[in-house]
Design a protein around this motif. Structure first.
Motif, PDB file in Angstrom:
ATOM      1  N   TYR A  33       0.838  -1.200   0.000  1.00  0.00           N
ATOM      2  CA  TYR A  33       0.000   0.000   0.000  1.00  0.00           C
ATOM      3  C   TYR A  33       0.872   1.250   0.000  1.00  0.00           C
ATOM      4  O   TYR A  33       0.622   2.203  -0.751  1.00  0.00           O
ATOM      5  CB  TYR A  33      -0.924   0.020   1.218  1.00  0.00           C
ATOM      6  CG  TYR A  33      -2.099  -0.918   1.130  1.00  0.00           C
ATOM      7  CD1 TYR A  33      -3.252  -0.549   0.446  1.00  0.00           C
ATOM      8  CD2 TYR A  33      -2.067  -2.171   1.723  1.00  0.00           C
ATOM      9  CE1 TYR A  33      -4.346  -1.391   0.359  1.00  0.00           C
ATOM     10  CE2 TYR A  33      -3.151  -3.034   1.640  1.00  0.00           C
ATOM     11  CZ  TYR A  33      -4.282  -2.633   0.956  1.00  0.00           C
ATOM     12  OH  TYR A  33      -5.356  -3.481   0.869  1.00  0.00           O
ATOM     13  N   TRP A  37       1.197   3.904  -3.188  1.00  0.00           N
ATOM     14  CA  TRP A  37       0.902   5.325  -3.056  1.00  0.00           C
ATOM     15  C   TRP A  37       2.097   6.188  -3.478  1.00  0.00           C
ATOM     16  O   TRP A  37       1.942   7.207  -4.167  1.00  0.00           O
ATOM     17  CB  TRP A  37       0.502   5.676  -1.634  1.00  0.00           C
ATOM     18  CG  TRP A  37       0.497   7.166  -1.438  1.00  0.00           C
ATOM     19  CD1 TRP A  37       1.317   7.898  -0.649  1.00  0.00           C
ATOM     20  CD2 TRP A  37      -0.332   8.100  -2.126  1.00  0.00           C
ATOM     21  NE1 TRP A  37       1.047   9.240  -0.775  1.00  0.00           N
ATOM     22  CE2 TRP A  37       0.030   9.384  -1.682  1.00  0.00           C
ATOM     23  CE3 TRP A  37      -1.348   7.980  -3.064  1.00  0.00           C
ATOM     24  CZ2 TRP A  37      -0.583  10.543  -2.142  1.00  0.00           C
ATOM     25  CZ3 TRP A  37      -1.968   9.129  -3.535  1.00  0.00           C
ATOM     26  CH2 TRP A  37      -1.580  10.393  -3.085  1.00  0.00           C
ATOM     27  N   PHE A  61       0.101   5.424   5.814  1.00  0.00           N
ATOM     28  CA  PHE A  61       0.331   4.013   5.456  1.00  0.00           C
ATOM     29  C   PHE A  61       1.513   3.429   6.232  1.00  0.00           C
ATOM     30  O   PHE A  61       1.515   2.240   6.564  1.00  0.00           O
ATOM     31  CB  PHE A  61       0.565   3.880   3.952  1.00  0.00           C
ATOM     32  CG  PHE A  61      -0.696   3.986   3.140  1.00  0.00           C
ATOM     33  CD1 PHE A  61      -1.753   3.114   3.351  1.00  0.00           C
ATOM     34  CD2 PHE A  61      -0.832   4.968   2.174  1.00  0.00           C
ATOM     35  CE1 PHE A  61      -2.916   3.216   2.615  1.00  0.00           C
ATOM     36  CE2 PHE A  61      -1.997   5.088   1.425  1.00  0.00           C
ATOM     37  CZ  PHE A  61      -3.042   4.207   1.647  1.00  0.00           C
ATOM     38  N   THR A  96      -6.957   0.261   6.481  1.00  0.00           N
ATOM     39  CA  THR A  96      -6.006   0.414   5.378  1.00  0.00           C
ATOM     40  C   THR A  96      -6.733   0.419   4.044  1.00  0.00           C
ATOM     41  O   THR A  96      -6.438   1.229   3.154  1.00  0.00           O
ATOM     42  CB  THR A  96      -4.968  -0.722   5.405  1.00  0.00           C
ATOM     43  OG1 THR A  96      -4.335  -0.773   6.682  1.00  0.00           O
ATOM     44  CG2 THR A  96      -3.904  -0.510   4.335  1.00  0.00           C
ATOM     45  N   TRP A 100      -6.910   3.558   1.314  1.00  0.00           N
ATOM     46  CA  TRP A 100      -6.527   3.421  -0.089  1.00  0.00           C
ATOM     47  C   TRP A 100      -7.707   3.737  -1.016  1.00  0.00           C
ATOM     48  O   TRP A 100      -7.538   4.406  -2.040  1.00  0.00           O
ATOM     49  CB  TRP A 100      -6.002   2.033  -0.390  1.00  0.00           C
ATOM     50  CG  TRP A 100      -5.642   1.924  -1.851  1.00  0.00           C
ATOM     51  CD1 TRP A 100      -6.373   1.389  -2.859  1.00  0.00           C
ATOM     52  CD2 TRP A 100      -4.469   2.467  -2.460  1.00  0.00           C
ATOM     53  NE1 TRP A 100      -5.740   1.537  -4.066  1.00  0.00           N
ATOM     54  CE2 TRP A 100      -4.556   2.202  -3.854  1.00  0.00           C
ATOM     55  CE3 TRP A 100      -3.349   3.155  -1.977  1.00  0.00           C
ATOM     56  CZ2 TRP A 100      -3.569   2.592  -4.751  1.00  0.00           C
ATOM     57  CZ3 TRP A 100      -2.359   3.543  -2.872  1.00  0.00           C
ATOM     58  CH2 TRP A 100      -2.486   3.267  -4.248  1.00  0.00           C
ATOM     59  N   HIS A 104      -7.618   6.494  -3.888  1.00  0.00           N
ATOM     60  CA  HIS A 104      -7.862   6.139  -5.293  1.00  0.00           C
ATOM     61  C   HIS A 104      -8.960   7.023  -5.880  1.00  0.00           C
ATOM     62  O   HIS A 104      -8.846   7.514  -7.019  1.00  0.00           O
ATOM     63  CB  HIS A 104      -8.246   4.663  -5.380  1.00  0.00           C
ATOM     64  CG  HIS A 104      -8.497   4.202  -6.776  1.00  0.00           C
ATOM     65  ND1 HIS A 104      -9.472   3.277  -7.092  1.00  0.00           N
ATOM     66  CD2 HIS A 104      -7.915   4.552  -7.965  1.00  0.00           C
ATOM     67  CE1 HIS A 104      -9.464   3.069  -8.395  1.00  0.00           C
ATOM     68  NE2 HIS A 104      -8.523   3.822  -8.948  1.00  0.00           N
ATOM     69  N   SER A 123      -3.308  -0.824  -8.900  1.00  0.00           N
ATOM     70  CA  SER A 123      -3.012  -1.198  -7.507  1.00  0.00           C
ATOM     71  C   SER A 123      -4.288  -1.602  -6.784  1.00  0.00           C
ATOM     72  O   SER A 123      -4.305  -2.572  -6.005  1.00  0.00           O
ATOM     73  CB  SER A 123      -2.335  -0.043  -6.782  1.00  0.00           C
ATOM     74  OG  SER A 123      -1.103   0.282  -7.378  1.00  0.00           O
ATOM     75  N   THR A 124      -5.381  -0.872  -7.024  1.00  0.00           N
ATOM     76  CA  THR A 124      -6.664  -1.223  -6.412  1.00  0.00           C
ATOM     77  C   THR A 124      -7.111  -2.610  -6.840  1.00  0.00           C
ATOM     78  O   THR A 124      -7.582  -3.414  -6.019  1.00  0.00           O
ATOM     79  CB  THR A 124      -7.732  -0.189  -6.805  1.00  0.00           C
ATOM     80  OG1 THR A 124      -7.326   1.104  -6.362  1.00  0.00           O
ATOM     81  CG2 THR A 124      -9.084  -0.538  -6.190  1.00  0.00           C
TER      82      THR A 124
END
Length: 375
Positions: A33, A37, A61, A96, A100, A104, A123-124
């Protein structure tokens, strides 16, 4: 973890395994994570202009990662401790995911991140896929976390759906796929749990058989040889009393010779049942040491208390003879009793010899009697 500390009931084992798996699979998740980022931030159009957001989110994070790593499993394996740990750890996972998901959505909404929105979106997808495959042990919480990861971004895309209809539709379809995968992974996880529990039960059954005399269902010589030294060590370390009672059925050879071995086996079983009736404390360990010789290990029991229990066994045999079909013999027993003394007993062998000598003395001086172990 040692085998004897692993919970063996279905619910307790499921909780213990879930906690173990959750801890193992979440240990490094926070690193990605943070890395995702930083990449999203650095590849944005103007990272210097996004410095407050970039540094602030990185610190968040980093803190979440540190909390995950510091949140160690409890030493206790009871249901309450495990449930409390799982509740707290899943809060960290969900938090977390929420952080995120919101980032996003902001990346998709903010034109300053137009060069790196694809990094955040990929990433998601990766994080939600990992959640569906690796955290299916708790389906409801995994679904919630996937939603926290996914839905803010879908909402942001929906605000500009006429320009981003393709990504919006693709991500929505992939979300439905993830939910199907999560259901399947959960079923597979539960099936694996059931199989592992069955193997543990079989192992426990084999362990019990290896330590149990098949005729009398008392502990066998192997159980005695394993447990006796451990109890002596415990008595030495904690200065606690430990008594040993050795019993031998008088003239047992005559029973086998006159009535046959089947009748002899019946007497052995009846003798063991009578032992359970008299030596019925939870702390007492009853054993068949071989042939017609039996033993009782009595932790936290002083010599005088052990003597009284052994004498009550002799009296019980005299008042209520063993009932065995096809035989009218009255059975008696010779008994030796001793208590561990660190000044006289260098170890378990010394204590056993003293008590065994007392048993021999009881047999030598007329049988059907009790003799205390000498110095």
């Amino acid at each position: 973890m040692p085998y004897n500390k692993i919970p063996h009931t279905t619910e307790a084992f499921a909780l213990w395994r879930e906690a173990q798996d959750t801890r193992t699979r979440t240990r490094l998740g926070g690193v990605y994570y943070l890395a995702a980022w930083i990449l999203t931030w650095l590849f944005s159009g103007a990272p210097a202009e996004q410095m407050p957001l970039g540094v602030g989110a990185s610190l968040v994070f980093t803190a979440l990662l540190a909390l995950r790593l510091r949140h160690r499993l409890p030493d206790e394996t009871d249901d309450l401790s495990l449930r409390r740990w799982l509740n707290r750890h899943w809060c960290l996972i969900a938090l977390t995911g929420l952080c995120w998901g919101l980032l996003h959505a902001w990346v998709l909404y903010n034109p300053a991140f137009s060069d790196s929105w694809l990094v955040a979106t990929l990433s998601t997808i990766a994080f939600s896929t990992a959640m569906a495959y690796n955290f299916s042990m708790d389906k409801k919480r995994a679904m919630l976390t996937v939603a926290l990861l996914y839905l803010p971004g879908l909402f942001a895309l929906g605000l500009d759906w006429h320009e981003r209809l393709g990504p919006l539709t693709t991500l929505a379809f992939y979300l439905s796929y993830l939910l199907l995968v999560l259901n399947r992974s959960h079923r597979e996880y539960r099936n694996t749990l059931a199989l592992e529990l069955k193997l543990l039960e079989q192992q426990a059954s084999l362990e019990h058989l290896s330590r149990t005399d098949s005729l009398t269902q008392l502990g066998n010589r192997y159980e005695f040889n394993t447990l006796f030294p451990a109890l002596v060590d415990n008595a030495q370390q904690h200065s606690a009393p430990l008594s040993l009672v050795l019993l031998d059925i008088d003239f047992f050879k005559r029973i086998n010779d006159e009535f046959g071995h089947a009748c002899g086996d019946a007497y052995l079983s009846a003798f063991a049942a009578r032992m359970r009736h008299v030596f019925r404390r939870d702390s007492d360990t009853l054993l068949r040491l071989g042939g017609e010789e039996f033993g009782v290990l009595m932790p936290n029991t002083a010599l005088e208390q052990a003597r009284r229990l052994a004498e009550s066994f002799i009296a019980d045999l005299a008042a209520h003879p063993l009932a065995v079909p096809g035989s009218s013999l009255s059975v008696s027993a010779s008994i030796g009793v001793g208590c561990f003394d660190p000044k006289r007993d260098a170890g378990p062998e010394a204590l056993f010899k003293r008590v065994d000598d007392a048993l021999y003395q009881a047999k030598k001086t007329g049988r059907n009697r009790l003799v205390l172990a000498a110095d």
